[in-house]
Scaffold this active site. Structure first.
Site, mmCIF file in Angstrom:
data_model
loop_
_atom_site.group_PDB
_atom_site.id
_atom_site.type_symbol
_atom_site.label_atom_id
_atom_site.label_comp_id
_atom_site.label_asym_id
_atom_site.label_seq_id
_atom_site.Cartn_x
_atom_site.Cartn_y
_atom_site.Cartn_z
ATOM 1 N N GLU A 229 20.931 47.927 39.056
ATOM 2 C CA GLU A 229 21.649 47.728 37.810
ATOM 3 C C GLU A 229 22.347 49.009 37.400
ATOM 4 O OE1 GLU A 229 19.991 46.055 34.148
ATOM 5 O OE2 GLU A 229 18.784 44.794 35.450
ATOM 6 N N CYS B 56 25.077 54.932 33.433
ATOM 7 C CA CYS B 56 23.767 55.259 33.991
ATOM 8 C C CYS B 56 23.707 54.699 35.415
ATOM 9 C CB CYS B 56 22.709 54.626 33.094
ATOM 10 S SG CYS B 56 21.063 55.049 33.601
ATOM 11 N N CYS C 222 11.416 53.339 43.892
ATOM 12 C CA CYS C 222 11.175 54.789 43.904
ATOM 13 C C CYS C 222 9.784 55.021 44.467
ATOM 14 C CB CYS C 222 11.278 55.360 42.491
ATOM 15 S SG CYS C 222 11.006 57.144 42.434
ATOM 16 N N CYS D 238 5.482 57.425 39.199
ATOM 17 C CA CYS D 238 5.084 57.919 37.876
ATOM 18 C C CYS D 238 4.381 56.776 37.154
ATOM 19 C CB CYS D 238 6.310 58.400 37.089
ATOM 20 S SG CYS D 238 7.143 59.760 37.928
ATOM 21 N N CYS E 179 6.302 54.257 34.674
ATOM 22 C CA CYS E 179 7.664 53.855 35.034
ATOM 23 C C CYS E 179 7.636 52.551 35.837
ATOM 24 C CB CYS E 179 8.322 54.971 35.850
ATOM 25 S SG CYS E 179 9.916 54.488 36.540
ATOM 26 N N CYS F 272 18.499 53.541 30.299
ATOM 27 C CA CYS F 272 18.434 53.947 31.703
ATOM 28 C C CYS F 272 16.988 54.149 32.131
ATOM 29 C CB CYS F 272 19.123 55.275 31.881
ATOM 30 S SG CYS F 272 20.793 55.253 31.401
HETATM 31 N N1 SAH Z 1 13.829 59.502 38.842
HETATM 32 C C1 SAH Z 1 14.566 60.218 37.891
HETATM 33 C C2 SAH Z 1 15.658 59.436 37.186
HETATM 34 C C3 SAH Z 1 15.372 58.013 36.832
HETATM 35 S S1 SAH Z 1 14.250 57.689 35.535
HETATM 36 C C4 SAH Z 1 13.654 60.871 36.895
HETATM 37 O O1 SAH Z 1 12.467 60.557 36.879
HETATM 38 O O2 SAH Z 1 14.129 61.714 36.155
HETATM 39 C C5 SAH Z 1 15.182 58.108 34.080
HETATM 40 C C6 SAH Z 1 14.298 58.525 32.908
HETATM 41 O O3 SAH Z 1 13.585 57.396 32.354
HETATM 42 C C7 SAH Z 1 13.255 59.535 33.315
HETATM 43 O O4 SAH Z 1 13.165 60.563 32.366
HETATM 44 C C8 SAH Z 1 11.996 58.708 33.314
HETATM 45 O O5 SAH Z 1 10.853 59.480 33.199
HETATM 46 C C9 SAH Z 1 12.240 57.784 32.137
HETATM 47 N N2 SAH Z 1 11.353 56.623 32.113
HETATM 48 C C10 SAH Z 1 10.815 55.969 33.148
HETATM 49 N N3 SAH Z 1 10.048 54.957 32.702
HETATM 50 C C11 SAH Z 1 10.112 54.967 31.364
HETATM 51 C C12 SAH Z 1 9.517 54.169 30.333
HETATM 52 N N4 SAH Z 1 8.741 53.133 30.614
HETATM 53 N N5 SAH Z 1 9.815 54.447 29.063
HETATM 54 C C13 SAH Z 1 10.636 55.476 28.766
HETATM 55 N N6 SAH Z 1 11.211 56.268 29.682
HETATM 56 C C14 SAH Z 1 10.951 56.029 30.965
HETATM 57 FE FE1 SF4 Z 2 10.741 57.517 40.195
HETATM 58 FE FE2 SF4 Z 2 10.360 56.411 37.818
HETATM 59 FE FE3 SF4 Z 2 9.165 58.699 38.407
HETATM 60 FE FE4 SF4 Z 2 11.834 58.666 38.031
HETATM 61 S S1 SF4 Z 2 10.258 58.220 36.473
HETATM 62 S S2 SF4 Z 2 10.713 59.697 39.682
HETATM 63 S S3 SF4 Z 2 12.313 56.639 38.858
HETATM 64 S S4 SF4 Z 2 8.804 56.737 39.426
#
Ligand code: SAH
Ligand code: SF4
Length: 390
Positions: free
Chosen positions: A105, A119, A126, A130, A133, A355
């Site tokens: 997306e 975005c 991934c 995390c 996420c 995003c």
């Molecule tokens: N992988 C990269 C970019 C994609 S995630 C990174 O981790 O930076 C983009 C942002 O969304 C990151 O800061 C990530 O930590 C945040 N994010 C992921 N899951 C989320 C959630 N459930 N609520 C709020 N932010 C979230």
């Molecule tokens: Fe991957 Fe989500 Fe962690 Fe970004 S926040 S590095 S997209 S697992």
């Protein structure tokens, strides 16, 4: 006597070269190899990225002979749009098919004035897992190619029609904050960002292209040597003990190493720049005063601003978004320490258009299209300071 079967020679199907994801240097090499002049590269780039041409027939300043030659060996193939949705506040969202049944997306978010921030995703899924996420929870499927990454910008721009002049760009800012970890797909992301910056490409200023990373130190060092774009770090915790739980890559590259890498990165930038620190607030996990104070303390040596992101809930995440009051309190604690810390907020409860949270549902392919058709994009109200650059 058995009649001889006619021989079926096994002619391999020649894949056409997709020119969409090629940098200027790569396109120049391509034309030279074809026995053509180097300047054709800039010409074709402008057709693809300024005028959104996807067929050589449209490229009327190339000779008919050259167009025919290109048709035999090359193509301009953007990702296929499965769904386009435009919300009342101007947010546009696309679901793109990127081959082998995978989807990503892309969201274009109006951010005040003429600013529109796209975005962009870098991977399907991934691998970094995390804990908060939804992309991480889906695991890793594959890297996107340069054409699939820059193709997201192409699709967004195309929806506004061909660009008329450089002052009127549909996409003014790009954040690599969609699905995936950009620095785990280093070379294709680098190529796509080069096309974003390139005048014959999208001509976006280096301050307005932001790569967001969970903190891969060696790749960050390499990136600083090879391109000058803005940097956002997904920190989310002020100490290693907590960050190890939330962002497991921290076990490999702990906070002090990451901050040192950010300092090195900023030194390589051609102008004075700040890093954007992304801090997702999770109730009872990282939203207490002690966390704010520790955060302010560890960030002292780094020129940075902090973006606060209230956690975006998804089923079985195990985390909750803090109350609005708690978010404001956290912001206030940071204010007292000298940080402005804007809150990346949304209108309504659902922030699917934010995003980093885009693709959870796309991966669940059951009734996908029907469900998208039923749903409306939640109107995302993004703080005017977000994304950082610009
Ligand atoms: N992988 C990269 C970019 C994609 S995630 C990174 O981790 O930076 C983009 C942002 O969304 C990151 O800061 C990530 O930590 C945040 N994010 C992921 N899951 C989320 C959630 N459930 N609520 C709020 N932010 C979230
Ligand atoms: Fe991957 Fe989500 Fe962690 Fe970004 S926040 S590095 S997209 S697992």
């Amino acid at each position: 006597m058995t009649p001889n079967k006619p021989e079926t020679p096994e002619t391999p199907i020649q894949e056409k070269t997709n020119l969409l994801g090629m940098t200027l240097a790569e396109l120049e090499a391509f034309f030279l190899q074809l026995g053509e002049k180097k300047f054709r590269a800039a010409q074709v780039m402008k057709w693809m990225h300024h005028r959104c041409a996807a067929s050589f027939d449209e490229m009327t300043d190339l000779s008919k002979k050259l167009r025919e030659k290109l048709q035999t060996c090359a193509e301009v193939r953007p990702p296929k749009v499965v769904l386009e949705d435009i919300s009342s506040d101007g947010t546009r969202k696309w679901v793109l098919e990127v081959g082998d049944g995978s989807h990503v997306e892309t969201v274009l978010i109006p951010a005040g004035g003429n600013r529109r921030t796209l975005c962009v995703s870098s991977q399907v899924g991934c691998s970094l897992d995390c804990s908060f996420c939804s992309t991480g929870k889906q695991g890793f499927q594959r890297n996107l190619t340069p054409a699939e990454i820059i193709g997201q910008v192409w699709v967004a721009q195309k929806s506004f029609g061909p660009r008329k002049d450089s002052a009127n760009r549909p996409v003014t800012n790009v954040v690599m904050m969609g699905m995936g970890e950009p620095l785990m797909n280093y070379q294709p992301v680098l190529s796509a960002m080069q096309i974003m910056l390139e005048d014959n490409g999208y001509g976006i200023s280096k301050r307005r292209v932001t790569v967001s990373t969970s903190g891969l130190v060696p790749q960050l060092d390499k990136l600083g040597d090879e391109i000058d774009v803005s940097l956002a770090i997904s920190l989310h915790a002020p100490n290693d003990e907590l960050r190890n739980q939330l962002v497991p890559i921290n076990k490999k590259y702990p906070i002090h190493e990451l901050i040192a890498a950010c300092q090195r990165y900023l030194k390589k930038c051609g102008d004075s720049r700040e890093v954007t620190i992304e801090y997702t607030l999770m109730a009872g996990i990282n939203d207490q005063q002690e966390h704010a104070l520790e955060l302010a303390r560890i960030l002292k040596p780094l020129p940075c601003k902090i973006n606060l992101i209230p956690f975006n809930p998804f089923p079985h995440s195990g985390y909750e978004r803090p109350s609005r009051n708690q978010v404001m309190r956290f912001q206030n604690w940071l204010h007292e320490q000298g940080y402005s810390a804007p809150i990346r907020t949304t209108r309504g409860d659902d922030i699917d258009a934010a995003c980093g949270q885009l693709v959870g549902r796309v991966q669940d392919k059951t009734r996908r299209s029907a469900r998208y058709a039923e749903e409306r994009i939640p109107a995302a109200l993004i703080d005017s300071n977000w994304p950082s650059a610009g």
